[in-house]
Design a protein around this motif. Structure first.
Motif, PDB file in Angstrom:
ATOM      1  N   TRP A  69      23.289  27.289 -84.003  1.00 57.09           N
ATOM      2  CA  TRP A  69      22.451  27.161 -82.814  1.00 57.09           C
ATOM      3  C   TRP A  69      23.294  27.338 -81.547  1.00 57.09           C
ATOM      4  CZ3 TRP A  69      22.390  23.454 -78.877  1.00 57.09           C
ATOM      5  CH2 TRP A  69      21.317  23.574 -77.997  1.00 57.09           C
ATOM      6  N   ARG A  70      24.481  26.713 -81.524  1.00 61.04           N
ATOM      7  CA  ARG A  70      25.375  26.849 -80.361  1.00 61.04           C
ATOM      8  C   ARG A  70      25.818  28.297 -80.178  1.00 61.04           C
ATOM      9  NH1 ARG A  70      26.149  23.901 -76.268  1.00 61.04           N
ATOM     10  NH2 ARG A  70      28.316  24.466 -76.246  1.00 61.04           N
ATOM     11  N   VAL A  71      26.114  28.960 -81.283  1.00 59.96           N
ATOM     12  CA  VAL A  71      26.508  30.375 -81.209  1.00 59.96           C
ATOM     13  C   VAL A  71      25.357  31.199 -80.636  1.00 59.96           C
ATOM     14  CG1 VAL A  71      26.999  32.423 -82.638  1.00 59.96           C
ATOM     15  CG2 VAL A  71      28.262  30.290 -83.024  1.00 59.96           C
ATOM     16  N   SER A  72      24.128  30.851 -80.995  1.00 59.61           N
ATOM     17  CA  SER A  72      22.983  31.599 -80.492  1.00 59.61           C
ATOM     18  C   SER A  72      22.826  31.441 -78.972  1.00 59.61           C
ATOM     19  CB  SER A  72      21.692  31.154 -81.186  1.00 59.61           C
ATOM     20  OG  SER A  72      21.230  29.909 -80.676  1.00 59.61           O
ATOM     21  N   ARG A  73      23.428  30.427 -78.396  1.00 61.21           N
ATOM     22  CA  ARG A  73      23.298  30.142 -76.965  1.00 61.21           C
ATOM     23  C   ARG A  73      24.477  30.647 -76.142  1.00 61.21           C
ATOM     24  NH1 ARG A  73      18.648  30.009 -77.384  1.00 61.21           N
ATOM     25  NH2 ARG A  73      17.565  28.323 -78.356  1.00 61.21           N
ATOM     26  N   THR A  74      25.519  31.144 -76.799  1.00 62.14           N
ATOM     27  CA  THR A  74      26.728  31.519 -76.072  1.00 62.14           C
ATOM     28  C   THR A  74      27.038  33.007 -76.240  1.00 62.14           C
ATOM     29  OG1 THR A  74      28.130  30.964 -77.950  1.00 62.14           O
ATOM     30  CG2 THR A  74      27.770  29.236 -76.321  1.00 62.14           C
ATOM     31  N   CYS A  75      27.671  33.541 -75.261  1.00 66.28           N
ATOM     32  CA  CYS A  75      28.259  34.880 -75.335  1.00 66.28           C
ATOM     33  C   CYS A  75      27.272  35.959 -75.740  1.00 66.28           C
ATOM     34  CB  CYS A  75      29.458  34.898 -76.292  1.00 66.28           C
ATOM     35  SG  CYS A  75      30.727  33.710 -75.862  1.00 66.28           S
ATOM     36  N   VAL A  76      26.043  35.857 -75.309  1.00 70.95           N
ATOM     37  CA  VAL A  76      25.062  36.887 -75.654  1.00 70.95           C
ATOM     38  C   VAL A  76      25.022  37.919 -74.534  1.00 70.95           C
ATOM     39  CG1 VAL A  76      22.635  37.331 -76.190  1.00 70.95           C
ATOM     40  CG2 VAL A  76      23.722  35.238 -76.979  1.00 70.95           C
ATOM     41  N   ALA A  77      25.069  39.161 -74.914  1.00 75.62           N
ATOM     42  CA  ALA A  77      25.073  40.246 -73.918  1.00 75.62           C
ATOM     43  C   ALA A  77      23.723  40.365 -73.245  1.00 75.62           C
ATOM     44  CB  ALA A  77      25.428  41.559 -74.588  1.00 75.62           C
ATOM     45  N   GLY A 130      27.007  37.305 -91.022  1.00 73.85           N
ATOM     46  CA  GLY A 130      28.371  37.043 -90.563  1.00 73.85           C
ATOM     47  C   GLY A 130      28.876  38.146 -89.650  1.00 73.85           C
ATOM     48  N   VAL A 131      28.572  39.397 -90.001  1.00 74.18           N
ATOM     49  CA  VAL A 131      28.945  40.528 -89.146  1.00 74.18           C
ATOM     50  C   VAL A 131      28.156  40.466 -87.840  1.00 74.18           C
ATOM     51  CG1 VAL A 131      28.834  43.049 -88.919  1.00 74.18           C
ATOM     52  CG2 VAL A 131      29.693  42.030 -91.039  1.00 74.18           C
ATOM     53  N   ALA A 132      26.865  40.152 -87.941  1.00 74.95           N
ATOM     54  CA  ALA A 132      26.006  40.121 -86.748  1.00 74.95           C
ATOM     55  C   ALA A 132      26.515  39.138 -85.697  1.00 74.95           C
ATOM     56  CB  ALA A 132      24.567  39.787 -87.140  1.00 74.95           C
ATOM     57  N   VAL A 133      26.973  37.962 -86.101  1.00 81.56           N
ATOM     58  CA  VAL A 133      27.436  36.997 -85.091  1.00 81.56           C
ATOM     59  C   VAL A 133      28.753  37.433 -84.455  1.00 81.56           C
ATOM     60  CG1 VAL A 133      26.202  35.005 -86.034  1.00 81.56           C
ATOM     61  CG2 VAL A 133      28.565  35.414 -86.722  1.00 81.56           C
ATOM     62  N   CYS A 134      29.407  38.414 -85.039  1.00 82.30           N
ATOM     63  CA  CYS A 134      30.652  38.941 -84.466  1.00 82.30           C
ATOM     64  C   CYS A 134      30.393  40.070 -83.466  1.00 82.30           C
ATOM     65  CB  CYS A 134      31.571  39.449 -85.578  1.00 82.30           C
ATOM     66  SG  CYS A 134      32.185  38.154 -86.671  1.00 82.30           S
ATOM     67  N   ILE A 135      29.155  40.541 -83.404  1.00 80.63           N
ATOM     68  CA  ILE A 135      28.797  41.650 -82.516  1.00 80.63           C
ATOM     69  C   ILE A 135      27.901  41.093 -81.413  1.00 80.63           C
ATOM     70  CG2 ILE A 135      27.639  43.884 -82.366  1.00 80.63           C
ATOM     71  CD1 ILE A 135      28.310  44.225 -85.391  1.00 80.63           C
ATOM     72  N   LYS A 136      28.400  41.142 -80.175  1.00 83.84           N
ATOM     73  CA  LYS A 136      27.716  40.475 -79.062  1.00 83.84           C
ATOM     74  C   LYS A 136      26.214  40.734 -78.987  1.00 83.84           C
ATOM     75  CE  LYS A 136      30.322  38.933 -75.161  1.00 83.84           C
ATOM     76  NZ  LYS A 136      30.948  39.225 -73.906  1.00 83.84           N
ATOM     77  N   PRO A 137      25.756  41.982 -79.017  1.00 78.17           N
ATOM     78  CA  PRO A 137      24.306  42.199 -78.891  1.00 78.17           C
ATOM     79  C   PRO A 137      23.489  41.651 -80.069  1.00 78.17           C
ATOM     80  CG  PRO A 137      25.518  44.231 -78.461  1.00 78.17           C
ATOM     81  CD  PRO A 137      26.503  43.229 -78.977  1.00 78.17           C
ATOM     82  N   LEU A 138      24.134  41.416 -81.194  1.00 80.47           N
ATOM     83  CA  LEU A 138      23.436  40.915 -82.381  1.00 80.47           C
ATOM     84  C   LEU A 138      23.670  39.436 -82.632  1.00 80.47           C
ATOM     85  CD1 LEU A 138      24.218  43.850 -84.846  1.00 80.47           C
ATOM     86  CD2 LEU A 138      22.149  43.484 -83.486  1.00 80.47           C
ATOM     87  N   ARG A 139      24.494  38.815 -81.791  1.00 78.39           N
ATOM     88  CA  ARG A 139      24.924  37.436 -82.033  1.00 78.39           C
ATOM     89  C   ARG A 139      23.764  36.451 -82.158  1.00 78.39           C
ATOM     90  NH1 ARG A 139      29.793  36.379 -78.739  1.00 78.39           N
ATOM     91  NH2 ARG A 139      30.630  37.628 -80.431  1.00 78.39           N
ATOM     92  N   ARG A 140      22.822  36.506 -81.234  1.00 78.03           N
ATOM     93  CA  ARG A 140      21.712  35.550 -81.270  1.00 78.03           C
ATOM     94  C   ARG A 140      20.873  35.748 -82.532  1.00 78.03           C
ATOM     95  NH1 ARG A 140      18.759  34.479 -75.925  1.00 78.03           N
ATOM     96  NH2 ARG A 140      20.484  33.036 -75.808  1.00 78.03           N
ATOM     97  N   LEU A 141      20.537  36.987 -82.844  1.00 76.56           N
ATOM     98  CA  LEU A 141      19.755  37.277 -84.045  1.00 76.56           C
ATOM     99  C   LEU A 141      20.511  36.828 -85.301  1.00 76.56           C
ATOM    100  CD1 LEU A 141      17.223  38.608 -85.256  1.00 76.56           C
ATOM    101  CD2 LEU A 141      18.508  40.754 -85.291  1.00 76.56           C
TER     102      LEU A 141
END
Length: 114
Positions: free
Chosen positions: A106-114, A43-54
């Protein structure tokens, strides 16, 4: 944020989760702790741009890993208050809500990734 809160709920109300963990998976208490920690970290990871995809991929894997518990719930009485005729809620959760959460991750993994 909801995954972080859900993760903390594993520690606040462990009995809710422990009773739905199939006995053949091992130590339900330890599985609950690991699941709670995983939900918080992911949950924290998806809130941090560089970690969002992971984090999103981790959530997808976690949701897939939770499917046996959802299926196991069908063998347990599922009641809210005195109403125990709620099997439809379990079907809704497994067939609609779970795939929607996987799609969301899956959608989150495709958006807003640094």
């Amino acid at each position: 944020i909801l995954y972080i809160l859900a993760g903390f709920n594993h520690f606040r109300n462990p009995e809710t989760y422990i009773k739905i963990i199939p006995a053949n998976l091992g130590d339900a208490s330890m599985i609950n702790i690991v699941a709670g920690i995983a939900e918080i970290i992911l949950g924290v990871a998806v809130c941090i741009k560089p970690l969002r995809r992971l984090g999103a991929y981790g959530i997808i894997l976690m949701l897939l890993a939770f499917i046996p518990a959802h299926i196991y719930m069908f063998s347990q009485p599922f009641c809210i208050g005195s109403n125990c005729d709620l099997q439809w809620v379990l079907w809704l959760r497994l067939l609609i809500f779970q795939p929607l959460l996987i799609y969301w991750a899956w959608r989150v993994s495709r958006t807003c990734v640094a």
